[in-house]
Design an enzyme around this catalytic site. Structure first.
Site, PDB file in Angstrom:
ATOM      1  N   HIS A 133     -24.209  -6.250  16.791  1.00 41.53           N
ATOM      2  CA  HIS A 133     -23.370  -5.280  17.500  1.00 41.53           C
ATOM      3  C   HIS A 133     -23.609  -3.849  17.006  1.00 41.53           C
ATOM      4  O   HIS A 133     -23.507  -2.901  17.776  1.00 41.53           O
ATOM      5  CB  HIS A 133     -21.894  -5.651  17.355  1.00 41.53           C
ATOM      6  CG  HIS A 133     -21.469  -5.884  15.939  1.00 41.53           C
ATOM      7  ND1 HIS A 133     -21.905  -6.975  15.206  1.00 41.53           N
ATOM      8  CD2 HIS A 133     -20.676  -5.177  15.104  1.00 41.53           C
ATOM      9  CE1 HIS A 133     -21.388  -6.914  13.991  1.00 41.53           C
ATOM     10  NE2 HIS A 133     -20.641  -5.828  13.901  1.00 41.53           N
ATOM     11  N   CYS A 150     -29.727  -3.502  13.127  1.00 44.97           N
ATOM     12  CA  CYS A 150     -28.304  -3.710  12.844  1.00 44.97           C
ATOM     13  C   CYS A 150     -27.718  -2.334  12.526  1.00 44.97           C
ATOM     14  O   CYS A 150     -28.327  -1.312  12.842  1.00 44.97           O
ATOM     15  CB  CYS A 150     -28.084  -4.727  11.720  1.00 44.97           C
ATOM     16  SG  CYS A 150     -28.771  -4.265  10.121  1.00 44.97           S
ATOM     17  N   GLY A 151     -26.537  -2.280  11.929  1.00 41.68           N
ATOM     18  CA  GLY A 151     -25.917  -0.988  11.675  1.00 41.68           C
ATOM     19  C   GLY A 151     -26.745  -0.130  10.738  1.00 41.68           C
ATOM     20  O   GLY A 151     -27.011   1.042  11.002  1.00 41.68           O
ATOM     21  N   GLY A 199     -29.745  -1.487   9.114  1.00 44.44           N
ATOM     22  CA  GLY A 199     -31.103  -2.038   8.983  1.00 44.44           C
ATOM     23  C   GLY A 199     -31.252  -2.918   7.751  1.00 44.44           C
ATOM     24  O   GLY A 199     -32.176  -3.729   7.668  1.00 44.44           O
ATOM     25  N   GLY A 206     -29.202  -5.363   6.301  1.00 42.13           N
ATOM     26  CA  GLY A 206     -28.908  -6.797   6.431  1.00 42.13           C
ATOM     27  C   GLY A 206     -30.016  -7.521   7.172  1.00 42.13           C
ATOM     28  O   GLY A 206     -30.427  -8.633   6.780  1.00 42.13           O
ATOM     29  N   MET A 207     -30.514  -6.918   8.226  1.00 41.81           N
ATOM     30  CA  MET A 207     -31.602  -7.540   8.994  1.00 41.81           C
ATOM     31  C   MET A 207     -32.846  -7.711   8.117  1.00 41.81           C
ATOM     32  O   MET A 207     -33.518  -8.746   8.171  1.00 41.81           O
ATOM     33  CB  MET A 207     -31.946  -6.693  10.222  1.00 41.81           C
ATOM     34  CG  MET A 207     -30.947  -6.802  11.352  1.00 41.81           C
ATOM     35  SD  MET A 207     -30.850  -8.482  12.040  1.00 41.81           S
ATOM     36  CE  MET A 207     -30.064  -8.119  13.630  1.00 41.81           C
ATOM     37  N   HIS A 241     -50.197  -0.351   4.335  1.00 39.03           N
ATOM     38  CA  HIS A 241     -50.232  -0.931   2.993  1.00 39.03           C
ATOM     39  C   HIS A 241     -49.597  -2.319   2.909  1.00 39.03           C
ATOM     40  O   HIS A 241     -50.002  -3.129   2.086  1.00 39.03           O
ATOM     41  CB  HIS A 241     -49.494  -0.016   1.995  1.00 39.03           C
ATOM     42  CG  HIS A 241     -50.229   1.260   1.705  1.00 39.03           C
ATOM     43  ND1 HIS A 241     -49.915   2.070   0.630  1.00 39.03           N
ATOM     44  CD2 HIS A 241     -51.259   1.872   2.343  1.00 39.03           C
ATOM     45  CE1 HIS A 241     -50.723   3.122   0.624  1.00 39.03           C
ATOM     46  NE2 HIS A 241     -51.537   3.032   1.661  1.00 39.03           N
ATOM     47  N   ARG A 262     -57.707  -3.320  -0.894  1.00 39.30           N
ATOM     48  CA  ARG A 262     -56.874  -3.570  -2.069  1.00 39.30           C
ATOM     49  C   ARG A 262     -55.462  -3.996  -1.668  1.00 39.30           C
ATOM     50  O   ARG A 262     -54.788  -4.721  -2.404  1.00 39.30           O
ATOM     51  CB  ARG A 262     -56.838  -2.354  -2.986  1.00 39.30           C
ATOM     52  CG  ARG A 262     -56.107  -1.152  -2.426  1.00 39.30           C
ATOM     53  CD  ARG A 262     -56.294   0.070  -3.327  1.00 39.30           C
ATOM     54  NE  ARG A 262     -55.377   1.155  -3.004  1.00 39.30           N
ATOM     55  CZ  ARG A 262     -55.548   2.019  -1.993  1.00 39.30           C
ATOM     56  NH1 ARG A 262     -56.586   1.899  -1.183  1.00 39.30           N
ATOM     57  NH2 ARG A 262     -54.684   2.991  -1.794  1.00 39.30           N
TER      58      ARG A 262
END
Ligand code: RB5
Length: 149
Positions: free
Chosen positions: A11, A68-69, A71, A73-74, A101, A135
Site C-alpha cells: 500500500h 513499498c513505503g 523500499g 522492507g521489500m 557492480h 572482478r
C-alpha cells in the site's frame, strides 16, 4: 523472447507504482511488465509481494521492481529468496552501480521517499545498465556461495 520485469508493491508503494508502470510500459515496449499486485492502498503485508516477485526472479524468469513505503522492507524480504540480489535505490548513481557492480536482479523503491520523476529515472538507468562482470563477477559468486551453504 521479450525480457520480463515483474512488479510488486504494498500500500505504501501503490501510488508510485500506478504512476510509474504506464510510463515504463510506454518507454520500454520491448519489455513485458507483469504487475503482481497489490491493487490499492488498503494495508497489505509487503513480504507477500516480495515473495511473489522473488519467486519469479529466483527461477530466472526475469527481473523485478518492488515498491513499498521506504523500499527497505521489500529489499530485506526479497533478499531472503534464493537467487535474488535486491537493492534499495534512491538515485541514478546508485542504480547504475547496482547493475554494474552487483548485478542486481531486483530493484526496490521507497514510494514515500523517492519523488516520481526520480523513480522513473532510476528505473530507466537500472533497466538499461549492464553488469560489468570481471572482478565483480567473482564477488557476486561469493554471495551465491553464501546463499547455497
Ligand atoms: C508500511 O506502512 C511500510 O512499513 C512499508 O511500506 C515499508 O516501508 C516497509 O519497509
Amino acid at each position: 523472447m521479450k525480457q520480463k520485469v515483474f512488479v510488486g508493491c504494498d500500500h505504501g508503494g501503490f501510488a508510485l507504482k500506478a504512476t510509474l508502470l504506464p510510463r515504463l510500459k510506454e518507454t520500454f515496449p520491448q519489455i513485458e511488465f507483469s504487475d503482481l499486485g497489490c491493487e490499492g492502498e488498503s494495508p497489505v503485508d509487503y513480504p507477500d509481494y516480495a515473495r511473489k516477485v522473488g519467486e519469479k526472479v529466483g527461477r530466472g524468469e526475469g527481473r523485478g521492481i518492488l515498491i513499498c513505503g521506504s523500499g527497505t522492507g521489500m529489499a530485506i524480504a526479497a533478499n531472503k529468496m534464493g537467487g535474488v540480489r535486491a537493492a534499495n535505490l534512491w538515485d541514478v548513481n546508485v542504480a547504475q552501480l547496482a547493475r554494474q557492480h552487483n548485478n542486481t536482479n531486483v530493484m526496490c523503491l521507497g514510494g514515500r521517499i523517492v519523488p516520481a520523476e526520480t523513480a522513473f529515472e532510476i528505473c530507466k538507468t537500472w533497466l538499461t545498465t549492464e553488469f560489468e562482470g570481471g572482478r565483480h563477477a567473482a564477488r557476486v559468486d561469493i554471495i551465491h556461495e553464501m546463499e547455497t551453504k
